[in-house]
Design an enzyme around this catalytic site. Structure first.
Site, PDB file in Angstrom:
ATOM      1  CE  LYS A  24      -3.490  -0.442   2.640  1.00 41.14           C
ATOM      2  NZ  LYS A  24      -4.901  -0.474   2.962  1.00 41.14           N
ATOM      3  NE  ARG A  93      -6.475   3.401   5.093  1.00 39.72           N
ATOM      4  CZ  ARG A  93      -7.726   3.185   4.670  1.00 39.72           C
ATOM      5  NH1 ARG A  93      -8.135   1.977   4.431  1.00 39.72           N
ATOM      6  NH2 ARG A  93      -8.542   4.195   4.487  1.00 39.72           N
ATOM      7  N   GLY A 102      -7.927  -7.492   4.600  1.00 34.76           N
ATOM      8  CA  GLY A 102      -8.739  -7.587   5.809  1.00 34.76           C
ATOM      9  C   GLY A 102      -8.092  -8.318   6.971  1.00 34.76           C
ATOM     10  CG  MET A 104      -2.476  -7.478   9.852  1.00 34.42           C
ATOM     11  SD  MET A 104      -0.804  -7.114   9.397  1.00 34.42           S
ATOM     12  CE  MET A 104      -0.976  -6.820   7.688  1.00 34.42           C
ATOM     13  NE  ARG A 337      -5.951  -4.480  -3.017  1.00 34.50           N
ATOM     14  CZ  ARG A 337      -6.477  -4.758  -1.847  1.00 34.50           C
ATOM     15  NH1 ARG A 337      -5.718  -4.950  -0.816  1.00 34.50           N
ATOM     16  NH2 ARG A 337      -7.778  -4.830  -1.696  1.00 34.50           N
ATOM     17  CG  HIS A 459     -14.160 -10.741   3.742  1.00 35.43           C
ATOM     18  ND1 HIS A 459     -14.510 -12.047   3.990  1.00 35.43           N
ATOM     19  CD2 HIS A 459     -12.869 -10.601   4.129  1.00 35.43           C
ATOM     20  CE1 HIS A 459     -13.462 -12.660   4.531  1.00 35.43           C
ATOM     21  NE2 HIS A 459     -12.467 -11.797   4.631  1.00 35.43           N
ATOM     22  CB  SER A 787      11.866 -42.733 -11.244  1.00 34.65           C
ATOM     23  OG  SER A 787      10.725 -41.978 -10.967  1.00 34.65           O
ATOM     24  CB  CYS A 854       7.279 -40.949 -10.290  1.00 39.24           C
ATOM     25  SG  CYS A 854       8.032 -42.203  -9.247  1.00 39.24           S
ATOM     26  CE1 TYR A 874      10.101 -39.101 -15.023  1.00 37.41           C
ATOM     27  CE2 TYR A 874      12.226 -39.392 -16.092  1.00 37.41           C
ATOM     28  CZ  TYR A 874      11.213 -39.878 -15.274  1.00 37.41           C
ATOM     29  OH  TYR A 874      11.318 -41.115 -14.724  1.00 37.41           O
TER      30      TYR A 874
HETATM   31  C1  PEP Z   1       6.908 -42.892  -4.081  1.00 31.47           C
HETATM   32  O1  PEP Z   1       7.234 -43.558  -3.096  1.00 31.47           O
HETATM   33  O2  PEP Z   1       7.173 -41.685  -4.217  1.00 31.47           O
HETATM   34  C2  PEP Z   1       6.140 -43.509  -5.166  1.00 31.47           C
HETATM   35  C3  PEP Z   1       5.868 -42.838  -6.248  1.00 31.47           C
HETATM   36  O3  PEP Z   1       5.679 -44.760  -4.953  1.00 31.47           O
HETATM   37  P1  PEP Z   1       4.391 -45.119  -4.072  1.00 31.47           P
HETATM   38  O4  PEP Z   1       3.682 -43.864  -3.755  1.00 31.47           O
HETATM   39  O5  PEP Z   1       3.584 -46.051  -4.909  1.00 31.47           O
HETATM   40  O6  PEP Z   1       5.011 -45.773  -2.891  1.00 31.47           O
END
Ligand code: PEP
Ligand code: MG
Length: 897
Positions: A24, A93, A102, A104, A337, A459, A787, A854, A874
């Site tokens: 502000k 303020r 809102g 504070m 803002r 709000h 992975s 993963c 990836y």
């Molecule tokens: C993990 O452990 O991150 C994974 C992808 O395998 P799961 O969740 O199946 O154990």
């Protein structure tokens, strides 16, 4: 003391920084420098708040410096603080570096006492107005600074309104106001044991301290946690000369946006109230007028406002959220803002601004919150059901469409009830007369928000948009009896309908309609365009979405794959742009009534023969699914993980389940019970799972590699390019991987010779056991890819059970032990360090090692920034998060630049 003055075309700070002056304060300085009329004032920087937190009190030199700087405000306004002759009144303020609407506290009309009131009356000739300002001041100061509950003041006010037959606050005559002021002052004396402070310098000191203190009030702390705003920022304090929107019908106050915050449409948009002060618009107590109507009421002011809003948008190159006040025909800007907006609006505004050459595509990518994309992909109410509901008169009412998307849920009328209901796994929909910052938790836990009062900038509307929740406000046909647990609606046709707590209701945040009961939903335009069912050019939302994804793909370095276990998942993932499958959990392919019994039979088998019999039944299911996965992902890698079933997830538990299984697989219930009790583990997640299963029962691995390669060869024969990556789970020791690899290779060689087929397959491993990360150089000898299974890696590195940590983790997050849930956002300093070590060691042994992630964190924007930084190839995430990951991966590159 670097306190900064702004006003009359001047900003003492030539480069007003948000972190130092708060959002502000920084914007007020910028506006002043742009020559925009702002009421002159001063900013106390955030450094002073941090200083205050450390000391626990204001430094002795602070207030003298404030008084000194205030002289500039006196000069600029021609008024005098604490002086009955033309008294200077100020607002005090908070202003944090990141907007916390809102959260504070604010105090208006500071500087009033018996003497200055007299002076003001002489000056304005409007005793009613001055006394009303004084009573508001005592009330705000009493609540915010002195801690006397707001409702105690409201009770006094209501008592006097009733006594003098006043409907609106403005109906109160001076005599009544004087009585109210006396009662307020008595309330303060009783509540604090001290008289109300009459010395304006004392008032100012106490107010400044209260604003600093409010940085650590409960709702501000909660809001910061929710939005990951650093605790260390602190708030600035803005002390600004007052202007009054409540000085009669040539005065007013309003809130506007330079574009529509709900749809993104390029049209000046907003609301105002004539003869109203400060927070009246935002509080949603009176329903305001549309900004276009200001042209008729105050044509000159409107013209000036249009000019300023355009100037601000081109200065900031972003949509602005503006507050203004008109005092007796003169326009003042109180604040500007970057406006909060829905995901749909952020998409449209970003793309439009690129077209208008205000910003470039890279800036556009940073303007769209990746986390908001799932809401755009979220279903909408089925139009046929909406039509049916309309003709069947199931439309209860219509309010303002404050936040798009559609939600059904069980009506609750109090935030605490929403939290309780959500904890029981049911979906609440919060229905209130209006919301206040205290409702933030309830809103967070609800599928949508419906309020009886308020406009598009109330709000409820602002916060819901920030949370990306469907929201309908200003539904005036609704009366909510919050304490009594019901709401009444008079429909357009004049029917009286009562909604009790727990009744199902639906709201459409795009049309503003409220329906009784639950409604079916259908896919959004984006989803349909992604599946090729409609031409993206036929829908602006689909068109802009595709455009943004294209920009993101041009910028990102990380590839994005999906975790998909079924052909359906794989098809969705492809349509969302997944570049392969990063994790197929093969045990998940056996859910469903025809398959699960054989999987259970396999697990419960007592002998190798029994197990092989079950595996034979499983093989065809698995092969066919793989074939369809390869087809969906033609030309892209498909990572198939060998079986990793935590046994407890697959064993039958109840008598009913045991009886059913016994019937299906022709084994006595007694046998099942006996076997299940032998297999029962005290720590299933650390038990007989992952590669431990494939090592002890090699026939399982053999069956899986056969299913994979048979499917691959069949696909090859259909000329589909397949790239299977066989992944060994839960490896901790090099030998575990080498044992499985040997088995896989012998079997693969045999099979490929048998089918007379060449398949380009890879063998790699998950890194999800800390030992594997620490010995990654040895493991990489046998792995062509890693992975990171950050679910297990987090569980094992932190020693937090994935299934049992919720209760203490909630407390840990509250206490800030961990800043974010480590199962959602990678714990960079612990688990992240494991990943760094594994990458460095793994690549030292094998320079072309492919690496990805993963675990759940693979689809989380903050984690994606980390994965980009450490150089993974990836990320893999659930299909619906693929667009989030594509955008986040691009933002990660832009942030690193
Ligand atoms: C993990 O452990 O991150 C994974 C992808 O395998 P799961 O969740 O199946 O154990
Ligand atoms: Mg795992």
């Amino acid at each position: 003391m670097d306190i900064v003055f702004f006003g009359n075309g001047i900003s003492e700070d030539p480069n007003p920084d948000k972190i130092r002056l708060g959002g502000k304060g920084s914007n007020l300085c910028r506006m002043a420098a742009l020559g925009i009329p702002v009421p002159p004032g001063i900013v106390l920087p955030t450094t002073l708040c941090r200083d205050y937190m450390e000391r626990g009190h204001l430094p002795p030199e602070l207030m003298p410096s404030v008084h000194e700087k205030l002289k500039k405000v006196e000069e600029a306004t021609g008024r005098h603080f604490a002086n009955p002759h033309k008294p200077l009144l100020v607002s005090v303020r908070s202003g944090a570096p990141v907007s916390m609407p809102g959260m504070m506290d604010t105090i208006l009309n500071l500087g009033l006492n018996a003497d200055t009131v007299k002076g003001m009356v002489l000056e304005t000739g409007d005793e009613r107005f001055v006394l009303d300002s004084y009573r508001r001041f005592i009330q705000m100061f009493g609540d915010v600074v002195l801690g006397i509950p707001h409702h105690s003041f409201e009770e006094i006010l209501n008592h006097h309104k009733k006594k003098s037959d006043a409907v609106q606050d403005t109906d109160l005559k001076p005599a009544a106001l004087r009585d109210i002021i006396d009662d307020y002052r008595n309330l303060v004396q009783k509540g604090t044991g001290q008289p109300f402070p009459d010395d304006p310098f004392m008032q100012l000191r106490m107010a400044v301290e209260a604003v600093f203190r409010s940085w650590n009030n409960e709702r501000a702390i909660y809001y910061r946690r929710l939005n990951h705003i650093p605790e260390s920022y602190g708030t600035a304090v803005n002390v600004q000369s007052m202007v009054f929107g409540n000085m009669g019908n040539t005065s007013g106050t309003g809130v506007c946006f330079t574009r529509n915050p709900s749809t993104g449409e390029r049209k000046f948009y907003g609301e105002f109230l004539i003869n109203a002060q400060g927070e009246d618009v935002v509080a949603g107590i009176r329903t305001p007028q549309k900004i276009e109507e200001l042209e008729r009421e105050m044509p000159d002011v409107y013209k000036e406002l249009l000019r300023i809003q355009a100037l601000l948008e081109s200065h900031y190159r972003d949509m602005q959220d503006i507050e203004f006040t008109v005092q007796q025909g003169k326009l003042y800007l109180l604040q500007t803002r970057n406006g909060k907006r829905t995901s749909a609006a952020s998409l449209k505004i970003a793309c439009d601004m690129v077209d208008e050459k205000l910003i470039d595509p890279r800036t556009a990518l940073l303007r769209i919150e990746a986390e908001g994309l799932p809401a755009l992909l979220a279903p909408i109410f089925d139009p046929t059901e909406v039509n049916a509901a309309r003709s069947e008169k199931r439309v209860l009412a219509k309010g303002l469409n404050a936040g798009p998307g559609a939600a059904s849920g069980y009506a609750v009328f109090q935030s605490a009830h929403a939290v309780e209901m959500a904890a029981k796994g049911k979906t609440p929909l919060l229905v209130r007369m209006e919301t206040s910052p205290d409702d933030i938790k309830g809103m967070q836990h609800s599928s949508g928000i419906l309020t009886a009062r308020g406009g598009m900038t109330s709000h409820a509307a602002v916060v819901a948009r920030g949370m990306n929740k469907p929201c309908v406000v200003g539904c005036s046909a609704l009366i909510v009896h919050e304490e009594h647990g019901y709401a009444d609606i008079v429909t357009e046709e004049g029917r009286h309908v009562r909604i009790n707590e727990g009744d199902e209701v639906s709201i459409d945040g795009t049309s503003g309609e409220v329906f009784v009961g639950r409604m079916q939903t259908v896919d959004s335009d984006i989803q349909r365009a992604m599946r090729g069912e409609i031409d993206p050019a036929s829908s602006w939302m689909a068109r802009d979405f595709f455009q943004v994804m294209k920009w993101a793909d041009e910028v990102r370095r990380l590839r994005v794959r999906a975790n998909a276990d079924t052909p359906q998942d794989a098809n969705v993932a492809r349509s969302f742009g997944a570049e392969g499958i990063g994790l197929c959990r093969t045990e998940h392919m056996f859910f469903g009534p025809e398959r699960l019994p054989f999987m259970q039979q396999m697990i419960l088998a007592r002998t190798q023969e029994e197990r092989e019999l079950a595996l034979k039944r499983l093989l065809p299911f698995q092969r066919e699914d793989f074939e369809r996965l390869f087809e969906a992902m033609a030309g892209y890698p498909v990572t198939i993980r060998l079986l990793d079933p935590p046994l407890h997830e697959f064993l039958p538990h109840t008598d009913e389940q045991i009886a059913e299984l016994s019937q299906k697989i022709g084994v006595t219930e007694e046998h099942i019970r006996e076997r299940a009790s032998t297999l029962k583990e005290s720590n299933p997640m650390l038990g007989h799972r992952g590669c431990r299963l494939g090592i002890t029962y090699p026939e399982i691995t053999r069956m899986q590699v056969r299913a994979i390669l048979e499917a691959a060869c069949k696909s090859r024969k259909k000329n589909i390019h397949v790239h299977p990556e066989i992944m060994v789970p839960l490896v901790g020791h090099r030998k575990e991987l080498s044992l499985q690899k040997e088995l896989l290779e012998v079997e693969a060689k045999r099979l490929l010779a048998e089918f007379d087929c060449h398949v380009d397959y890879k063998i790699g491993t998950m890194i999800e056991v800390p030992r594997a990360a620490l010995t990654a150089d040895q493991i990489a000898i046998d792995a062509s890819f890693f992975s990171f299974g950050t679910n297990d890696l987090t569980q094992m590195t932190l020693g937090f059970s994935r299934d049992d940590s919720e209760p203490f983790l909630r407390e840990y997050l509250r206490l800030g032990v961990y800043e974010r849930n480590p199962f959602a956002t990678v714990d960079e300093s612990g688990v992240g360090e494991m990943i760094r070590i594994a990458l460095q060691k793994g690549k030292s042994a094998r320079h072309d090692l492919k690496t990805g992630v993963c675990g759940e964190q693979g689809g989380d924007p903050t984690s994606i920034r980390f994965f980009n930084r450490v150089g993974l190839d990836y990320v893999s995430c659930s299909p619906y998060r693929v667009p989030v990951a594509r955008l986040a991966a691009a933002q990660a590159v832009l942030a690193s630049e």
